[in-house]
Design a protein around this motif. Structure first.
Motif, PDB file in Angstrom:
ATOM      1  N   ASP A  68      -4.065   8.689 -12.181  1.00 26.98           N
ATOM      2  CA  ASP A  68      -3.419   7.904 -11.135  1.00 26.98           C
ATOM      3  C   ASP A  68      -4.148   8.171  -9.824  1.00 26.98           C
ATOM      4  N   SER A  69      -3.841   7.374  -8.832  1.00 26.41           N
ATOM      5  CA  SER A  69      -4.364   7.629  -7.495  1.00 26.41           C
ATOM      6  C   SER A  69      -3.693   8.874  -6.913  1.00 26.41           C
ATOM      7  N   ALA A  70      -4.440   9.655  -6.186  1.00 24.71           N
ATOM      8  CA  ALA A  70      -3.855  10.826  -5.528  1.00 24.71           C
ATOM      9  C   ALA A  70      -2.694  10.421  -4.626  1.00 24.71           C
ATOM     10  N   ALA A  71      -2.777   9.251  -4.017  1.00 25.44           N
ATOM     11  CA  ALA A  71      -1.730   8.791  -3.109  1.00 25.44           C
ATOM     12  C   ALA A  71      -0.393   8.605  -3.812  1.00 25.44           C
ATOM     13  N   MET A  72      -0.408   8.465  -5.157  1.00 27.23           N
ATOM     14  CA  MET A  72       0.835   8.289  -5.902  1.00 27.23           C
ATOM     15  C   MET A  72       1.518   9.604  -6.240  1.00 27.23           C
ATOM     16  N   VAL A  73       0.816  10.712  -6.086  1.00 31.15           N
ATOM     17  CA  VAL A  73       1.379  12.005  -6.486  1.00 31.15           C
ATOM     18  C   VAL A  73       2.640  12.354  -5.688  1.00 31.15           C
ATOM     19  N   PRO A  74       2.692  12.158  -4.356  1.00 29.40           N
ATOM     20  CA  PRO A  74       3.942  12.431  -3.655  1.00 29.40           C
ATOM     21  C   PRO A  74       5.119  11.610  -4.183  1.00 29.40           C
ATOM     22  N   PHE A  75       4.884  10.338  -4.527  1.00 25.63           N
ATOM     23  CA  PHE A  75       5.986   9.555  -5.092  1.00 25.63           C
ATOM     24  C   PHE A  75       6.417  10.122  -6.444  1.00 25.63           C
ATOM     25  N   ARG A  76       5.452  10.536  -7.243  1.00 24.27           N
ATOM     26  CA  ARG A  76       5.806  11.144  -8.525  1.00 24.27           C
ATOM     27  C   ARG A  76       6.643  12.409  -8.316  1.00 24.27           C
ATOM     28  N   ARG A  77       6.309  13.190  -7.296  1.00 26.41           N
ATOM     29  CA  ARG A  77       7.102  14.383  -7.002  1.00 26.41           C
ATOM     30  C   ARG A  77       8.491  13.988  -6.505  1.00 26.41           C
ATOM     31  N   TRP A  78       8.571  12.968  -5.677  1.00 28.24           N
ATOM     32  CA  TRP A  78       9.865  12.476  -5.201  1.00 28.24           C
ATOM     33  C   TRP A  78      10.740  12.099  -6.390  1.00 28.24           C
ATOM     34  N   THR A  79      10.147  11.446  -7.371  1.00 25.98           N
ATOM     35  CA  THR A  79      10.885  11.074  -8.579  1.00 25.98           C
ATOM     36  C   THR A  79      11.426  12.292  -9.300  1.00 25.98           C
ATOM     37  N   GLU A  80      10.592  13.315  -9.451  1.00 29.44           N
ATOM     38  CA  GLU A  80      11.026  14.535 -10.131  1.00 29.44           C
ATOM     39  C   GLU A  80      12.236  15.157  -9.433  1.00 29.44           C
ATOM     40  N   MET A 107       0.838  -1.202   0.000  1.00 28.42           N
ATOM     41  CA  MET A 107       0.000   0.000   0.000  1.00 28.42           C
ATOM     42  C   MET A 107       0.877   1.259   0.000  1.00 28.42           C
ATOM     43  N   ILE A 108       0.469   2.249  -0.797  1.00 28.12           N
ATOM     44  CA  ILE A 108       1.211   3.494  -0.872  1.00 28.12           C
ATOM     45  C   ILE A 108       0.986   4.314   0.403  1.00 28.12           C
ATOM     46  N   ASP A 109       2.091   4.734   1.019  1.00 26.97           N
ATOM     47  CA  ASP A 109       2.024   5.567   2.223  1.00 26.97           C
ATOM     48  C   ASP A 109       2.375   6.993   1.802  1.00 26.97           C
ATOM     49  N   HIS A 110       1.356   7.795   1.465  1.00 25.37           N
ATOM     50  CA  HIS A 110       1.626   9.130   0.939  1.00 25.37           C
ATOM     51  C   HIS A 110       2.264  10.032   1.982  1.00 25.37           C
ATOM     52  N   VAL A 111       1.982   9.810   3.264  1.00 22.74           N
ATOM     53  CA  VAL A 111       2.586  10.631   4.317  1.00 22.74           C
ATOM     54  C   VAL A 111       4.094  10.397   4.363  1.00 22.74           C
ATOM     55  N   ARG A 112       4.480   9.131   4.289  1.00 23.70           N
ATOM     56  CA  ARG A 112       5.912   8.802   4.281  1.00 23.70           C
ATOM     57  C   ARG A 112       6.578   9.338   3.017  1.00 23.70           C
ATOM     58  N   ASP A 113       5.875   9.252   1.900  1.00 19.92           N
ATOM     59  CA  ASP A 113       6.441   9.774   0.656  1.00 19.92           C
ATOM     60  C   ASP A 113       6.591  11.289   0.708  1.00 19.92           C
ATOM     61  N   LEU A 114       5.650  11.986   1.331  1.00 19.19           N
ATOM     62  CA  LEU A 114       5.782  13.436   1.479  1.00 19.19           C
ATOM     63  C   LEU A 114       7.023  13.790   2.297  1.00 19.19           C
ATOM     64  N   ALA A 115       7.308  13.001   3.321  1.00 21.95           N
ATOM     65  CA  ALA A 115       8.525  13.219   4.105  1.00 21.95           C
ATOM     66  C   ALA A 115       9.766  12.978   3.252  1.00 21.95           C
ATOM     67  N   SER A 116       9.708  11.963   2.394  1.00 20.96           N
ATOM     68  CA  SER A 116      10.837  11.682   1.501  1.00 20.96           C
ATOM     69  C   SER A 116      11.025  12.805   0.496  1.00 20.96           C
ATOM     70  N   VAL A 117       9.921  13.377   0.015  1.00 23.02           N
ATOM     71  CA  VAL A 117      10.012  14.529  -0.883  1.00 23.02           C
ATOM     72  C   VAL A 117      10.686  15.695  -0.175  1.00 23.02           C
ATOM     73  N   ARG A 118      10.291  15.946   1.056  1.00 21.68           N
ATOM     74  CA  ARG A 118      10.887  17.044   1.824  1.00 21.68           C
ATOM     75  C   ARG A 118      12.386  16.839   1.992  1.00 21.68           C
ATOM     76  N   ASP A 119      12.801  15.618   2.346  1.00 26.48           N
ATOM     77  CA  ASP A 119      14.225  15.342   2.535  1.00 26.48           C
ATOM     78  C   ASP A 119      14.996  15.489   1.226  1.00 26.48           C
ATOM     79  N   ALA A 120      14.424  14.978   0.132  1.00 26.37           N
ATOM     80  CA  ALA A 120      15.090  15.071  -1.167  1.00 26.37           C
ATOM     81  C   ALA A 120      15.214  16.522  -1.611  1.00 26.37           C
ATOM     82  N   THR A 121      14.189  17.319  -1.326  1.00 25.78           N
ATOM     83  CA  THR A 121      14.224  18.731  -1.688  1.00 25.78           C
ATOM     84  C   THR A 121      15.291  19.477  -0.903  1.00 25.78           C
ATOM     85  N   GLU A 122      15.442  19.146   0.365  1.00 26.80           N
ATOM     86  CA  GLU A 122      16.484  19.780   1.168  1.00 26.80           C
ATOM     87  C   GLU A 122      17.871  19.436   0.631  1.00 26.80           C
TER      88      GLU A 122
END
Length: 228
Positions: A119-131, A1-16
């Protein structure tokens, strides 16, 4: 299952990580070529910022971009900006994305991206992490595919093999993992070619950052993949 909250944290770390690395550049180096053909480092940074706003649009139910032409125009407009302006924009656009991600929402809903892709909204944070991660590599400032986390690399390999699965123009192939697992992709008919190699090289081939010369097959030619 996609954990969008965890992915949002990963996006934040990658952005930093990206912001810290980009802050070491100067205005002259922003105009130098990136690893993406035809794009300077300024183009890459502008795209990362505008992509954050585009994904805010997606999550809020608006078109991702007004049009393909508007997307390209915005990147060209923003690419020549000085470093301080680029960094401020990157930080602000990332904050807008995080704010929308933190708002109460139905993360199981279907959202529309570019060119009719859904796509599922829950996948959007992962897509941003990829970018953020892949375009950090594209800057050509010392961050390589080998520096990506094992979790991200595996998930992106899974995502891309799924993207090419059933594609009529891609011959059948299997990506063989270190543990022996084989991920099918390409056309569903035909004898699949087995592709093996290091995780970073497999990812590089699948996402168009490497030509696949580091990979091996079980005898057949390495499939040619369409651009993402």
């Amino acid at each position: 299952m996609i954990d969008h909250v965890r992915d949002l944290a990963s996006v934040r770390d990658a952005t930093e990580r990206l912001l810290t690395a980009a802050a070491k550049l100067d205005n002259a180096s922003l105009g130098e070529p990136s690893r993406l053909p035809g794009w300077s480092r300024g183009h890459v940074l502008a795209h990362i910022a505008r992509n954050a706003d585009a994904l805010v649009n997606v999550l809020e139910g608006r078109p991702m971009y007004a049009s393909g032409e508007a997307r390209d125009t915005d990147i060209e407009r923003d690419a020549p900006r000085p470093l301080e302006t680029q960094l401020t924009d990157l930080h602000a656009s990332a904050a807008r994305f995080q704010a929308v991600g933190a708002a109460p929402a139905d993360w199981s809903r279907t959202v529309e991206l570019r060119n009719g892709v859904t796509d599922s909204a829950a996948m959007v944070p992962f897509r941003r992490w990829t970018e953020v991660e892949l375009h950090h590599v594209d800057l050509g400032i010392g961050y390589a595919l080998e520096d990506l986390s094992a979790e991200f690399t595996q998930r992106e390999i899974d995502f891309l093999t799924a993207r090419f699965r059933g594609h009529p123009d891609v011959p059948a192939f299997l990506v063989e993992e270190d543990d022996g697992r084989r991920i099918p992709s390409g056309r569903r008919e035909g004898e699949p070619v087995i592709v093996t190699g290091r995780q970073a090289d497999l990812l590089g081939w699948l996402c168009g950052r490497r030509d696949g010369s580091e990979l091996s097959t079980d005898g057949g030619p390495l499939p040619t993949l369409p651009p993402l």
